[in-house]
Every structure is written in C-alpha cells, then in structure tokens.
Motif scaffolding. Structure first.
Motif, PDB file in Angstrom:
ATOM      1  N   ALA A  61      41.091  44.715  45.557  1.00  0.00           N
ATOM      2  CA  ALA A  61      42.412  44.923  46.320  1.00  0.00           C
ATOM      3  C   ALA A  61      43.264  43.482  45.880  1.00  0.00           C
ATOM      4  CB  ALA A  61      42.149  45.020  47.755  1.00  0.00           C
ATOM      5  N   ALA A  62      42.551  42.467  45.796  1.00  0.00           N
ATOM      6  CA  ALA A  62      43.431  41.133  45.851  1.00  0.00           C
ATOM      7  C   ALA A  62      43.673  40.921  44.364  1.00  0.00           C
ATOM      8  CB  ALA A  62      42.506  39.847  46.297  1.00  0.00           C
ATOM      9  N   LEU A  63      43.185  41.953  43.273  1.00  0.00           N
ATOM     10  CA  LEU A  63      43.369  41.395  41.825  1.00  0.00           C
ATOM     11  C   LEU A  63      44.766  42.037  41.637  1.00  0.00           C
ATOM     12  CD1 LEU A  63      40.485  43.184  40.161  1.00  0.00           C
ATOM     13  CD2 LEU A  63      41.116  40.775  40.054  1.00  0.00           C
ATOM     14  N   ASN A  64      45.614  40.922  40.963  1.00  0.00           N
ATOM     15  CA  ASN A  64      47.048  41.233  40.437  1.00  0.00           C
ATOM     16  C   ASN A  64      47.121  41.331  39.037  1.00  0.00           C
ATOM     17  OD1 ASN A  64      49.598  41.664  40.717  1.00  0.00           O
ATOM     18  ND2 ASN A  64      50.354  39.583  41.479  1.00  0.00           N
ATOM     19  N   SER A  65      46.546  42.574  38.586  1.00  0.00           N
ATOM     20  CA  SER A  65      46.518  42.611  37.142  1.00  0.00           C
ATOM     21  C   SER A  65      47.159  43.755  36.515  1.00  0.00           C
ATOM     22  CB  SER A  65      44.824  42.871  36.647  1.00  0.00           C
ATOM     23  OG  SER A  65      45.054  43.138  35.471  1.00  0.00           O
ATOM     24  N   GLU A  66      47.875  43.656  35.593  1.00  0.00           N
ATOM     25  CA  GLU A  66      48.595  44.667  34.901  1.00  0.00           C
ATOM     26  C   GLU A  66      47.708  45.837  34.191  1.00  0.00           C
ATOM     27  OE1 GLU A  66      51.768  43.214  32.876  1.00  0.00           O
ATOM     28  OE2 GLU A  66      52.753  42.311  34.307  1.00  0.00           O
ATOM     29  N   LEU A  67      46.570  45.237  33.994  1.00  0.00           N
ATOM     30  CA  LEU A  67      45.504  46.062  33.162  1.00  0.00           C
ATOM     31  C   LEU A  67      45.233  47.293  33.801  1.00  0.00           C
ATOM     32  CD1 LEU A  67      43.090  43.394  31.826  1.00  0.00           C
ATOM     33  CD2 LEU A  67      44.396  45.142  30.539  1.00  0.00           C
ATOM     34  N   VAL A  68      44.797  47.238  35.132  1.00  0.00           N
ATOM     35  CA  VAL A  68      44.192  48.191  35.991  1.00  0.00           C
ATOM     36  C   VAL A  68      44.660  48.477  37.206  1.00  0.00           C
ATOM     37  CG1 VAL A  68      42.255  46.962  36.548  1.00  0.00           C
ATOM     38  CG2 VAL A  68      42.275  49.430  36.174  1.00  0.00           C
ATOM     39  N   SER A  69      44.646  49.680  37.927  1.00  0.00           N
ATOM     40  CA  SER A  69      44.964  49.670  39.022  1.00  0.00           C
ATOM     41  C   SER A  69      44.068  50.698  39.805  1.00  0.00           C
ATOM     42  CB  SER A  69      46.558  50.320  39.549  1.00  0.00           C
ATOM     43  OG  SER A  69      46.544  51.375  38.993  1.00  0.00           O
ATOM     44  N   PHE A  70      43.725  50.501  41.092  1.00  0.00           N
ATOM     45  CA  PHE A  70      42.888  51.486  41.668  1.00  0.00           C
ATOM     46  C   PHE A  70      43.320  52.162  42.905  1.00  0.00           C
ATOM     47  CE2 PHE A  70      40.689  47.982  39.590  1.00  0.00           C
ATOM     48  CZ  PHE A  70      39.425  48.738  39.157  1.00  0.00           C
ATOM     49  N   ASN A  71      42.653  53.426  43.132  1.00  0.00           N
ATOM     50  CA  ASN A  71      43.114  54.005  44.283  1.00  0.00           C
ATOM     51  C   ASN A  71      42.139  53.474  45.451  1.00  0.00           C
ATOM     52  OD1 ASN A  71      43.271  55.723  46.383  1.00  0.00           O
ATOM     53  ND2 ASN A  71      42.820  57.738  44.966  1.00  0.00           N
ATOM     54  N   LEU A  72      42.734  52.432  45.966  1.00  0.00           N
ATOM     55  CA  LEU A  72      42.189  51.547  47.334  1.00  0.00           C
ATOM     56  C   LEU A  72      41.986  52.328  48.391  1.00  0.00           C
ATOM     57  CD1 LEU A  72      44.273  48.248  46.356  1.00  0.00           C
ATOM     58  CD2 LEU A  72      41.695  48.665  46.151  1.00  0.00           C
ATOM     59  N   LYS A  73      43.042  53.184  48.596  1.00  0.00           N
ATOM     60  CA  LYS A  73      42.911  54.019  49.799  1.00  0.00           C
ATOM     61  C   LYS A  73      41.886  54.935  49.747  1.00  0.00           C
ATOM     62  CE  LYS A  73      45.842  56.981  52.708  1.00  0.00           C
ATOM     63  NZ  LYS A  73      47.417  57.782  52.438  1.00  0.00           N
ATOM     64  N   LYS A  74      41.166  55.533  48.770  1.00  0.00           N
ATOM     65  CA  LYS A  74      39.989  56.288  48.686  1.00  0.00           C
ATOM     66  C   LYS A  74      39.020  55.554  48.738  1.00  0.00           C
ATOM     67  CE  LYS A  74      38.804  60.311  45.987  1.00  0.00           C
ATOM     68  NZ  LYS A  74      37.039  60.156  46.137  1.00  0.00           N
ATOM     69  N   PHE A  75      39.066  54.231  48.092  1.00  0.00           N
ATOM     70  CA  PHE A  75      37.928  53.488  48.105  1.00  0.00           C
ATOM     71  C   PHE A  75      37.320  52.736  49.338  1.00  0.00           C
ATOM     72  CE2 PHE A  75      36.357  49.141  45.566  1.00  0.00           C
ATOM     73  CZ  PHE A  75      34.949  49.566  46.177  1.00  0.00           C
ATOM     74  N   LYS A  76      38.494  52.577  50.166  1.00  0.00           N
ATOM     75  CA  LYS A  76      38.036  52.043  51.685  1.00  0.00           C
ATOM     76  C   LYS A  76      37.640  53.203  52.487  1.00  0.00           C
ATOM     77  CE  LYS A  76      39.887  48.979  54.911  1.00  0.00           C
ATOM     78  NZ  LYS A  76      40.845  48.365  55.756  1.00  0.00           N
ATOM     79  N   ALA A  77      38.345  54.257  52.300  1.00  0.00           N
ATOM     80  CA  ALA A  77      38.003  55.468  53.100  1.00  0.00           C
ATOM     81  C   ALA A  77      36.443  55.903  52.727  1.00  0.00           C
ATOM     82  CB  ALA A  77      38.836  56.825  53.036  1.00  0.00           C
ATOM     83  N   ASP A  78      36.064  55.908  51.591  1.00  0.00           N
ATOM     84  CA  ASP A  78      34.709  56.292  51.247  1.00  0.00           C
ATOM     85  C   ASP A  78      33.707  55.009  51.705  1.00  0.00           C
ATOM     86  OD1 ASP A  78      35.316  58.489  50.078  1.00  0.00           O
ATOM     87  OD2 ASP A  78      35.410  57.739  47.903  1.00  0.00           O
TER      88      ASP A  78
END
Length: 308
Positions: A61-78
């Motif tokens: 969540a703290a990664l500030n990268s233009e390389l990749v982004s994640f569905n953090l909402k789903k990750f946390k919910a799981d």
C-alpha cells in the motif's frame, strides 16, 4: 476461496554471480507449492501467515511506483475474511518460499497484470522481474525478482544478464544414473546476512578477481553444458565450481558440511554447490551415479530434482 498454486524454484546455477550480472539458470520445482486460501478460524500457521500478509499489504500500500498498482481494497477485504498463504515450501531453504507468495499476490491483486498466456517479450519479462524485485524486497531487503518470476511463469528461466532474460528449454529428463539432488542441511539459512557477507567480500580485489575469472567462468560453462545436454563436460565444470565455492565461500556453507563437501570432490561420488544464498537450507548436489551418492551420504536426507 482457493487460489492457483505456485511452485518452489531451484536456482541451478548463478547464485551470487547474478548479483554481479553473470548468467543464471532457474527451474521450477513442483515437489513444493503454495496458494492463497481462506479460513473462518485463523489459528497456528494460518494465523501467522495472515499477520504476515497484513504487513505485506501495508508495504504494498505504501509503494509509490508507476510500474504496478494493486486492488488494495480487495486485498484488505480478503485479509479480513481470513486469507492466508498455505504453503509446503520450506522457509529459509533457498527454494523460493517468498517468491511463490509474491507471485500469488501479484496474480490475484495486480491491476493490468502481465499474464502467462500472452506473448512474453523481453520487455514484459524485464518489467515483471522489476515488479517482483520491488515486491520481494519486503522479505529480503534486496531482491533480484527472479524467484517470484520463476514461480509465476512456472518455466525454466535463463538469465543472460540483468537486461537479458528469457524462458529456457531444458533437456527432458532421462532414466540415467546421473542426477541433480537436494541435500538437507537441517538448518535455516537467512538470505540477508549471507548477501551482506558477500558484499563485504566484494570489497576485496582478490575476491573480485576470483569471482570474475573462476566462479563466473565455471558457472556460465555449467549452464551452457546443462542446456545443451553435454553431461561429461558438465560434471568437469561442476567439480571445478564446487572447489572454487569451498575455497572462497566458506561462510555460506554450514560448518558441519565442509568435510562432506570436500569428500565429494575427493571421491567424485558427488559435487556440492550452494542452493540460493547458502548459510543453511538445502545444498545442491550433482552426481553421475545417484545410488552411489546416496550411499556416500547415507547419514543425510537427499531429494531428487532431475535425472540425467
């Protein structure tokens, strides 16, 4: 919820050398695997894994990268539903336990992920490796990204240099006497302290010279021999590599195995080399006669990886 399985990996050749941009060859090892699961009751290993995944979630969540982004909402919910990583891959054994975990998280939560089914150009492979390096740094402080890449693609991977990696075709296994095998040191190895020792050694000009003129030369020759099925030449080069490692990488070899290592070179029953960063975990063995090697190593646990 049950995610796809991701396998362990074995870096056949190239440990430490790939840090200095020489060749490496990694193969999937299907005997060990891991995948994401969910349980209503988190306890024991599942609870510890879930807690570890929360830390990994915070890191991502703290990664500030233009390389990749994640569905953090789903990750946390799981995670809140009791997600954990169910794995048979031994940790601290040099066979990519964190790599399989990283691959599974990327597979499930990365936005615009590069998939195994598409045409994997060199650019895509390098991008994946860079993403995985970023992700796996959470576990090791510094990661090449190779372990997760191998686990994610489940293909042998040839590293020609940092900027040139490609899937590799390895000769199919034969029912011969020869084998690549794992020797269990029955102790945990930690990557970070070993890499620190290596980096300190690299400050020494003599060590750097040895690495370039001997270690890398033999390691690269082993890769070429293995890929082309030149078995006789392979064993000559593996023996030389084993001698160089015993002489120059002693801190990475568990003390109890210094004599075992030397015995293999002396008797030609087997030749040992590091599996990953060393310091414990598995040691990789090569032999022209697996039965003979097993008798010679009868006091130790061995596990077959590949037959010649």
């Amino acid at each position: 919820m049950k995610g796809p399985l991701f396998y362990a990996k074995i870096l056949l050749f190239g440990e430490y050398g790939i840090i200095k941009d020489s060749k490496g060859l990694a193969i999937p090892f299907n005997a060990y695997r891991g995948g994401l699961k969910t349980t209503k009751v988190l306890e024991g290993k599942a609870k510890a894994s879930n807690e570890n995944l929360y830390k990994f979630y915070n890191y991502i969540a703290a990664l500030n990268s233009e390389l990749v982004s994640f569905n953090l909402k789903k990750f946390k919910a799981d995670l809140e539903k009791g997600m954990y990583f169910d794995s048979s891959i031994p940790q601290g054994y040099g066979v990519g336990s964190s790599g399989a975990l990283v691959a599974s998280i990327y597979d499930k939560y990365a936005a615009d992920k590069i998939t195994v089914l598409e045409n994997l150009t060199r650019e895509k492979l390098l991008k994946l490796k860079e993403i995985f390096s970023l992700m796996e740094s959470f576990f090791h402080g510094k990661s090449s990204g190779l372990d997760p890449l191998n686990s994610y693609l489940s293909l042998p991977i040839l590293i020609n240099s940092r900027e040139h990696i490609e899937p590799a075709g390895i000769p199919s296994q034969k029912e011969g006497k020869g084998a690549v095998f794992l020797l269990d040191s029955e102790q945990i190895g930690e990557t970070e302290p070993m890499v620190t020792i290596f980096m300190n050694k690299m400050k020494n000009e003599g060590f750097r010279k040895m690495l370039n003129e001997e270690f890398v030369t033999y390691s690269d020759a082993c890769i070429d021999d293995f890929l082309h099925g030149n078995v006789a030449s392979l064993f000559t080069n593996v023996k030389s590599l084993s001698q160089v490692v015993l002489k120059n990488f002693k801190p990475m070899i568990p003390d109890a195995f210094h004599k075992v290592w030397a015995k293999g070179i002396k008797t030609n029953d087997y030749y040992l080399k590091l599996c990953g960063s060393g310091g414990g975990g598995y040691i990789l063995g090569f032999t022209e006669d697996y039965e003979k090697a097993q008798k010679s190593l009868k006091d130790y646990k061995t596990e077959l990886v590949y037959r010649f």
